[in-house]
Design a protein around this motif. Structure first.
Motif, PDB file in Angstrom:
ATOM      1  N   GLY A   1       0.824  -1.201   0.000  1.00 39.22           N
ATOM      2  CA  GLY A   1       0.000   0.000   0.000  1.00 39.22           C
ATOM      3  C   GLY A   1       0.859   1.252   0.000  1.00 39.22           C
ATOM      4  N   TYR A   2       0.218   2.368   0.241  1.00 42.49           N
ATOM      5  CA  TYR A   2       0.896   3.666   0.207  1.00 42.49           C
ATOM      6  C   TYR A   2       0.429   4.524   1.378  1.00 42.49           C
ATOM      7  CZ  TYR A   2       1.963   2.519  -4.637  1.00 42.49           C
ATOM      8  OH  TYR A   2       2.415   1.903  -5.771  1.00 42.49           O
ATOM      9  N   TRP A   3       1.358   5.337   1.888  1.00 38.22           N
ATOM     10  CA  TRP A   3       0.984   6.404   2.798  1.00 38.22           C
ATOM     11  C   TRP A   3       0.708   7.611   1.930  1.00 38.22           C
ATOM     12  CZ3 TRP A   3      -0.383   4.835   7.234  1.00 38.22           C
ATOM     13  CH2 TRP A   3       0.308   3.847   7.923  1.00 38.22           C
ATOM     14  N   LEU A   4      -0.392   8.309   2.162  1.00 37.08           N
ATOM     15  CA  LEU A   4      -0.762   9.483   1.386  1.00 37.08           C
ATOM     16  C   LEU A   4      -0.801  10.694   2.293  1.00 37.08           C
ATOM     17  CD1 LEU A   4      -1.831  10.984  -1.117  1.00 37.08           C
ATOM     18  CD2 LEU A   4      -4.126  10.210  -0.469  1.00 37.08           C
ATOM     19  N   GLY A   5      -0.140  11.756   1.855  1.00 35.26           N
ATOM     20  CA  GLY A   5      -0.147  12.983   2.638  1.00 35.26           C
ATOM     21  C   GLY A   5       0.396  14.144   1.836  1.00 35.26           C
ATOM     22  N   ARG A   6       0.566  15.249   2.520  1.00 33.69           N
ATOM     23  CA  ARG A   6       1.080  16.472   1.889  1.00 33.69           C
ATOM     24  C   ARG A   6       2.442  16.819   2.477  1.00 33.69           C
ATOM     25  NH1 ARG A   6      -3.554  20.924   0.600  1.00 33.69           N
ATOM     26  NH2 ARG A   6      -4.688  19.620  -0.860  1.00 33.69           N
ATOM     27  N   THR A   7       3.281  17.389   1.633  1.00 31.39           N
ATOM     28  CA  THR A   7       4.605  17.797   2.066  1.00 31.39           C
ATOM     29  C   THR A   7       4.637  19.304   2.278  1.00 31.39           C
ATOM     30  OG1 THR A   7       5.268  17.942  -0.249  1.00 31.39           O
ATOM     31  CG2 THR A   7       5.856  15.932   0.927  1.00 31.39           C
ATOM     32  N   TYR A   8       5.246  19.696   3.359  1.00 33.08           N
ATOM     33  CA  TYR A   8       5.497  21.100   3.670  1.00 33.08           C
ATOM     34  C   TYR A   8       6.944  21.200   4.126  1.00 33.08           C
ATOM     35  CZ  TYR A   8       0.416  21.514   3.637  1.00 33.08           C
ATOM     36  OH  TYR A   8      -0.906  21.485   3.273  1.00 33.08           O
ATOM     37  N   ASP A   9       7.412  22.397   4.332  1.00 36.87           N
ATOM     38  CA  ASP A   9       8.778  22.550   4.826  1.00 36.87           C
ATOM     39  C   ASP A   9       8.900  21.868   6.186  1.00 36.87           C
ATOM     40  OD1 ASP A   9       9.527  24.002   2.596  1.00 36.87           O
ATOM     41  OD2 ASP A   9       9.013  25.926   3.516  1.00 36.87           O
ATOM     42  N   ASP A  10       9.794  20.904   6.267  1.00 33.30           N
ATOM     43  CA  ASP A  10      10.130  20.184   7.504  1.00 33.30           C
ATOM     44  C   ASP A  10       9.037  19.275   8.057  1.00 33.30           C
ATOM     45  OD1 ASP A  10      12.660  21.398   7.527  1.00 33.30           O
ATOM     46  OD2 ASP A  10      11.844  23.146   8.565  1.00 33.30           O
ATOM     47  N   VAL A  11       7.988  18.978   7.288  1.00 32.09           N
ATOM     48  CA  VAL A  11       6.952  18.089   7.808  1.00 32.09           C
ATOM     49  C   VAL A  11       6.224  17.380   6.665  1.00 32.09           C
ATOM     50  CG1 VAL A  11       5.100  19.810   7.876  1.00 32.09           C
ATOM     51  CG2 VAL A  11       5.067  17.913   9.487  1.00 32.09           C
ATOM     52  N   TYR A  12       5.787  16.152   6.941  1.00 29.16           N
ATOM     53  CA  TYR A  12       4.938  15.385   6.041  1.00 29.16           C
ATOM     54  C   TYR A  12       3.657  15.104   6.807  1.00 29.16           C
ATOM     55  CZ  TYR A  12       3.213  11.531   3.168  1.00 29.16           C
ATOM     56  OH  TYR A  12       2.434  10.732   2.364  1.00 29.16           O
ATOM     57  N   MET A  13       2.533  15.641   6.345  1.00 21.25           N
ATOM     58  CA  MET A  13       1.264  15.476   7.047  1.00 21.25           C
ATOM     59  C   MET A  13       0.436  14.407   6.359  1.00 21.25           C
ATOM     60  SD  MET A  13       0.365  19.430   7.894  1.00 21.25           S
ATOM     61  CE  MET A  13      -1.075  18.975   8.822  1.00 21.25           C
ATOM     62  N   MET A  14       0.223  13.298   7.068  1.00 24.45           N
ATOM     63  CA  MET A  14      -0.535  12.183   6.508  1.00 24.45           C
ATOM     64  C   MET A  14      -2.029  12.490   6.576  1.00 24.45           C
ATOM     65  SD  MET A  14       1.817   9.048   7.915  1.00 24.45           S
ATOM     66  CE  MET A  14       0.440   8.064   8.244  1.00 24.45           C
ATOM     67  N   ASP A  15      -2.749  12.164   5.492  1.00 30.59           N
ATOM     68  CA  ASP A  15      -4.181  12.421   5.432  1.00 30.59           C
ATOM     69  C   ASP A  15      -5.011  11.218   5.846  1.00 30.59           C
ATOM     70  OD1 ASP A  15      -5.330  14.923   3.218  1.00 30.59           O
ATOM     71  OD2 ASP A  15      -3.454  14.903   4.313  1.00 30.59           O
ATOM     72  N   PHE A  16      -4.419  10.044   5.891  1.00 33.58           N
ATOM     73  CA  PHE A  16      -5.127   8.829   6.282  1.00 33.58           C
ATOM     74  C   PHE A  16      -4.414   8.195   7.466  1.00 33.58           C
ATOM     75  CE2 PHE A  16      -6.712   9.178   1.969  1.00 33.58           C
ATOM     76  CZ  PHE A  16      -8.017   8.723   2.084  1.00 33.58           C
ATOM     77  N   TRP A  17      -5.174   7.573   8.343  1.00 27.56           N
ATOM     78  CA  TRP A  17      -4.591   6.886   9.495  1.00 27.56           C
ATOM     79  C   TRP A  17      -4.160   5.471   9.133  1.00 27.56           C
ATOM     80  CZ3 TRP A  17      -7.091   2.461  11.001  1.00 27.56           C
ATOM     81  CH2 TRP A  17      -8.387   2.283  10.495  1.00 27.56           C
ATOM     82  N   ARG A  18      -4.434   5.076   7.878  1.00 26.46           N
ATOM     83  CA  ARG A  18      -4.078   3.733   7.429  1.00 26.46           C
ATOM     84  C   ARG A  18      -3.506   3.824   6.021  1.00 26.46           C
ATOM     85  NH1 ARG A  18      -7.637   2.442   3.589  1.00 26.46           N
ATOM     86  NH2 ARG A  18      -9.644   3.499   3.581  1.00 26.46           N
ATOM     87  N   PRO A  19      -2.770   2.808   5.611  1.00 23.94           N
ATOM     88  CA  PRO A  19      -2.275   2.793   4.224  1.00 23.94           C
ATOM     89  C   PRO A  19      -3.441   2.653   3.241  1.00 23.94           C
ATOM     90  CG  PRO A  19      -1.144   1.157   5.565  1.00 23.94           C
ATOM     91  CD  PRO A  19      -2.270   1.683   6.382  1.00 23.94           C
ATOM     92  N   VAL A  20      -3.270   3.202   2.049  1.00 23.83           N
ATOM     93  CA  VAL A  20      -4.307   3.136   1.018  1.00 23.83           C
ATOM     94  C   VAL A  20      -3.718   2.515  -0.241  1.00 23.83           C
ATOM     95  CG1 VAL A  20      -5.557   5.149   1.861  1.00 23.83           C
ATOM     96  CG2 VAL A  20      -3.784   5.450   0.150  1.00 23.83           C
ATOM     97  N   SER A  21      -4.593   1.999  -1.087  1.00 22.85           N
ATOM     98  CA  SER A  21      -4.141   1.545  -2.400  1.00 22.85           C
ATOM     99  C   SER A  21      -3.972   2.785  -3.273  1.00 22.85           C
ATOM    100  CB  SER A  21      -5.156   0.588  -3.017  1.00 22.85           C
ATOM    101  OG  SER A  21      -6.354   1.279  -3.319  1.00 22.85           O
ATOM    102  N   LEU A  22      -3.244   2.639  -4.356  1.00 26.36           N
ATOM    103  CA  LEU A  22      -3.029   3.766  -5.246  1.00 26.36           C
ATOM    104  C   LEU A  22      -4.348   4.234  -5.847  1.00 26.36           C
ATOM    105  CD1 LEU A  22      -0.761   5.557  -6.244  1.00 26.36           C
ATOM    106  CD2 LEU A  22      -0.437   4.012  -8.155  1.00 26.36           C
ATOM    107  N   SER A  23      -5.216   3.301  -6.219  1.00 24.65           N
ATOM    108  CA  SER A  23      -6.506   3.693  -6.810  1.00 24.65           C
ATOM    109  C   SER A  23      -7.385   4.410  -5.789  1.00 24.65           C
ATOM    110  CB  SER A  23      -7.228   2.478  -7.389  1.00 24.65           C
ATOM    111  OG  SER A  23      -7.511   1.541  -6.381  1.00 24.65           O
ATOM    112  N   GLU A  24      -7.386   3.957  -4.542  1.00 26.33           N
ATOM    113  CA  GLU A  24      -8.169   4.616  -3.501  1.00 26.33           C
ATOM    114  C   GLU A  24      -7.636   6.022  -3.233  1.00 26.33           C
ATOM    115  OE1 GLU A  24      -9.622   3.821   1.102  1.00 26.33           O
ATOM    116  OE2 GLU A  24      -8.025   2.593   0.253  1.00 26.33           O
ATOM    117  N   GLY A  25      -6.329   6.161  -3.220  1.00 22.93           N
ATOM    118  CA  GLY A  25      -5.720   7.468  -3.005  1.00 22.93           C
ATOM    119  C   GLY A  25      -6.003   8.430  -4.146  1.00 22.93           C
ATOM    120  N   LEU A  26      -5.963   7.943  -5.377  1.00 21.02           N
ATOM    121  CA  LEU A  26      -6.253   8.802  -6.521  1.00 21.02           C
ATOM    122  C   LEU A  26      -7.712   9.232  -6.535  1.00 21.02           C
ATOM    123  CD1 LEU A  26      -4.130   7.074  -9.290  1.00 21.02           C
ATOM    124  CD2 LEU A  26      -3.655   9.224  -8.112  1.00 21.02           C
TER     125      LEU A  26
END
Length: 85
Positions: A37-62
């Motif tokens: 699976g994949y961890w999905l989140g956003r990147t900012y300076d000095d931090v990666y903020m995850m949007d899901f509490w669990r791994p997602v498939s690529l199709s679910e994330g898209l």
């Protein structure tokens, strides 16, 4: 990694995220030993903020990214007749 025409990047196993866009979406692929699976989140300076509490498939994330993009595009619209009750 994602191309210039997409709003996300994919970082595969044993790779590093070389360049990021602040506020950009990134999929980090998990090891197969950990369930894949994949961890999905956003990147900012000095931090990666995850949007899901669990791994997602690529199709679910898209699918999630398409929904978020659609909602963000309409977030500045105002409906005068919106019922509150």
């Amino acid at each position: 990694m994602g191309g210039k025409d997409v709003n996300y990047q994919v970082v595969y196993r044993d790779e590093m995220l070389e360049n990021y866009r602040p506020g950009g979406w990134v999929f980090f692929q998990r090891p197969k030993e950990c369930g894949g699976g994949y961890w999905l989140g956003r990147t900012y300076d000095d931090v990666y903020m995850m949007d899901f509490w669990r791994p997602v498939s690529l199709s679910e994330g898209l699918a999630y990214l398409m929904t978020v993009t659609h909602v963000e595009a309409k977030s500045d619209e105002f409906d005068v007749n919106f019922p509150l009750f």
